[in-house]
Enzyme design. Structure first.
Site, PDB file in Angstrom:
ATOM      1  N   GLN A 181       0.812  -1.220   0.000  1.00 35.40           N
ATOM      2  CA  GLN A 181       0.000   0.000   0.000  1.00 35.40           C
ATOM      3  C   GLN A 181       0.849   1.275   0.000  1.00 35.40           C
ATOM      4  O   GLN A 181       0.299   2.379   0.027  1.00 35.40           O
ATOM      5  CB  GLN A 181      -0.956   0.011   1.212  1.00 35.40           C
ATOM      6  N   CYS A 326     -16.912 -10.701   8.595  1.00 33.10           N
ATOM      7  CA  CYS A 326     -18.249 -10.972   9.099  1.00 33.10           C
ATOM      8  C   CYS A 326     -18.398 -12.484   9.229  1.00 33.10           C
ATOM      9  O   CYS A 326     -18.451 -13.198   8.236  1.00 33.10           O
ATOM     10  CB  CYS A 326     -19.256 -10.419   8.106  1.00 33.10           C
TER      11      CYS A 326
HETATM   12  N1  PLP Z   1      -0.543  -6.650   1.910  1.00 33.50           N
HETATM   13  C1  PLP Z   1      -1.314  -5.566   1.996  1.00 33.50           C
HETATM   14  C2  PLP Z   1      -0.937  -4.463   2.916  1.00 33.50           C
HETATM   15  C3  PLP Z   1      -2.479  -5.469   1.230  1.00 33.50           C
HETATM   16  O1  PLP Z   1      -3.244  -4.380   1.299  1.00 33.50           O
HETATM   17  C4  PLP Z   1      -2.807  -6.539   0.360  1.00 33.50           C
HETATM   18  C5  PLP Z   1      -4.060  -6.511  -0.414  1.00 33.50           C
HETATM   19  O2  PLP Z   1      -5.079  -6.071   0.062  1.00 33.50           O
HETATM   20  C6  PLP Z   1      -1.946  -7.643   0.306  1.00 33.50           C
HETATM   21  C7  PLP Z   1      -0.827  -7.673   1.093  1.00 33.50           C
HETATM   22  C8  PLP Z   1      -2.219  -8.808  -0.614  1.00 33.50           C
HETATM   23  O3  PLP Z   1      -2.113  -8.411  -1.934  1.00 33.50           O
HETATM   24  P1  PLP Z   1      -2.616  -9.334  -3.144  1.00 33.50           P
HETATM   25  O4  PLP Z   1      -4.018  -8.951  -3.401  1.00 33.50           O
HETATM   26  O5  PLP Z   1      -1.719  -8.997  -4.280  1.00 33.50           O
HETATM   27  O6  PLP Z   1      -2.455 -10.731  -2.712  1.00 33.50           O
END
Ligand code: PLP
Length: 379
Positions: A181, A326
């Site tokens: 992120q 949930c």
């Molecule tokens: N790490 C973080 C901080 C994320 O926000 C996400 C996805 O929401 C992931 C890992 C996993 O990513 P991916 O959807 O590519 O598996």
């Protein structure tokens, strides 16, 4: 339809899809094949690798394409834990705010008796408790896995600085950063030369295709593969590369690097939403005013069950995210919020609104209107 769930997936623009299709049309081969079409596909893969590496100030050979960041996180933790067995260094540190791909992998590794997973608490502002983390770094600690920018609160952990301090206590430690992120939202060009040993990324968080991620692994650091087979990705990640996904990732990496202000409208929308929500005493904002990536708002509304708000958003055609799981119709409290000291009801009724390149202040106004209406209905 208003899309306010960019942290789940930032949509692909039509232009981007067209660009990917155009490039793919000229290279239908397998990047491991030696003939011209294979070589052409390989060229595309290597161009993309360079583009991603440039965003990190890393070398292209330090980037390994994977199917997603979940795979990257699983790979790194499983590989490190298998190494830990060979030595007395057995502690894996994670924060209480980790994504499930880190949290659940660490728990599974502990269950298999491969390591001791130690969870470090969060401060009320959402950051990891650095002092508590560093206090746990000793010679029995083989790795730290830390989320960089949080997917729900947007809070930024000072990953690179914490890695430096941690390595002063144990130079052999492996420091992994979940930078999914922060990629495209922060300048990460220092990462390649930092004390961070590895980091995970995913293209669909920055407007690329879903199903493509990568792992940055510093040159010289040794890691065993998760998948065995054809020896792709310099023998560390077997499996024919997802050329379409890789091309998309490379294009988006180039785009966010050349347009560092690409999320300015998202930040403006987010600011507008927070301004409006701060005026409502019933709204509990779980995001600090500073130290975040600035595109996400995480909140609960006192007295208004999350399901009621979700129904109102659905009716208005606004896509937002429920901030907690949930289980059988009953929302379970969000673990990050609990770790920040938020009380259980608010932690179970949280919502996440996240903006992207396509967002406008009008979108934010519509989101705020829904919350305001729910609050007025309480009276
Ligand atoms: N790490 C973080 C901080 C994320 O926000 C996400 C996805 O929401 C992931 C890992 C996993 O990513 P991916 O959807 O590519 O598996």
């Amino acid at each position: 339809m208003i899309y306010a769930d960019a942290n789940a997936t930032h949509p692909c623009s039509k232009e981007h899809l067209m660009q990917v299709m155009e490039l793919l049309a000229s290279s239908q081969g397998n990047p491991s094949s030696i003939h011209p079409l294979g070589r052409r596909a390989r060229l595309l893969v290597e161009q993309a690798r360079r583009a991603v590496a440039e965003c990190l100030g890393a070398q292209a050979k330090e980037i390994y394409f994977t199917s997603c960041a979940t795979e990257s996180n699983n790979w790194i933790l499983q590989a490190l834990a298998s190494k830990a067995l060979e030595s007395p260094q057995q502690k894996l540190l994670i924060s209480a705010g980790e994504h499930s791909s880190v949290r659940m992998t660490a728990a599974a590794l502990q269950q298999q008796g491969l390591c001791k997973a130690v969870t470090i608490g969060l401060l009320p502002n959402g950051k990891v408790d650095t002092e508590a983390l560093l206090a746990q770094v000793d010679e029995d600690c083989f790795a730290v896995s830390l989320i960089h920018a949080h997917n729900e609160t947007g809070v930024i952990n000072e990953g690179e600085a914490i890695a430096v301090e941690a390595k002063k206590r144990n130079p052999a430690l492996w420091f992994h950063l979940d930078a999914v992120q922060s990629f495209g939202k922060m300048d990460l060009r220092g990462l390649g030369k930092s004390a961070v040993d590895s980091a995970s990324f995913s293209a669909h968080k920055v407007g690329g295709l879903q199903g493509i991620g990568c792992l940055f692994k510093k040159e010289g650091r040794i890691l065993r593969p998760l998948f065995l087979g054809g020896g792709q990705e310099r023998k560390l990640r077997s499996g024919t590369q997802n050329v379409a996904g890789i091309v998309s990732f490379g294009l988006r990496a180039r785009y966010v690097q050349e347009n560092p202000d690409w999320l300015d409208t998202a930040k403006q929308a987010n600011q507008k939403l927070q301004q409006r929500l701060r005026k409502l005493p019933q709204v509990l904002l779980h995001v600090p005013v500073a130290g975040t990536v600035g595109t996400v708002t995480f909140f609960s509304v006192g007295g208004v069950p999350r399901e009621r708000l979700l129904a109102a958003f659905e009716e208005a055609g606004i896509c937002v995210s429920a901030g907690s799981a949930c289980a059988s119709g009953v929302p379970t409290p969000n673990l990050t919020l609990l770790a920040m000291g938020v009380e259980a009801w608010a932690a179970a009724h949280s919502l996440r609104v996240s903006f992207g390149e396509f967002s406008t202040e009008t979108h934010a106004e519509h989101v705020a209107d829904i919350v305001e209406k729910a609050v007025v209905a309480l009276k």
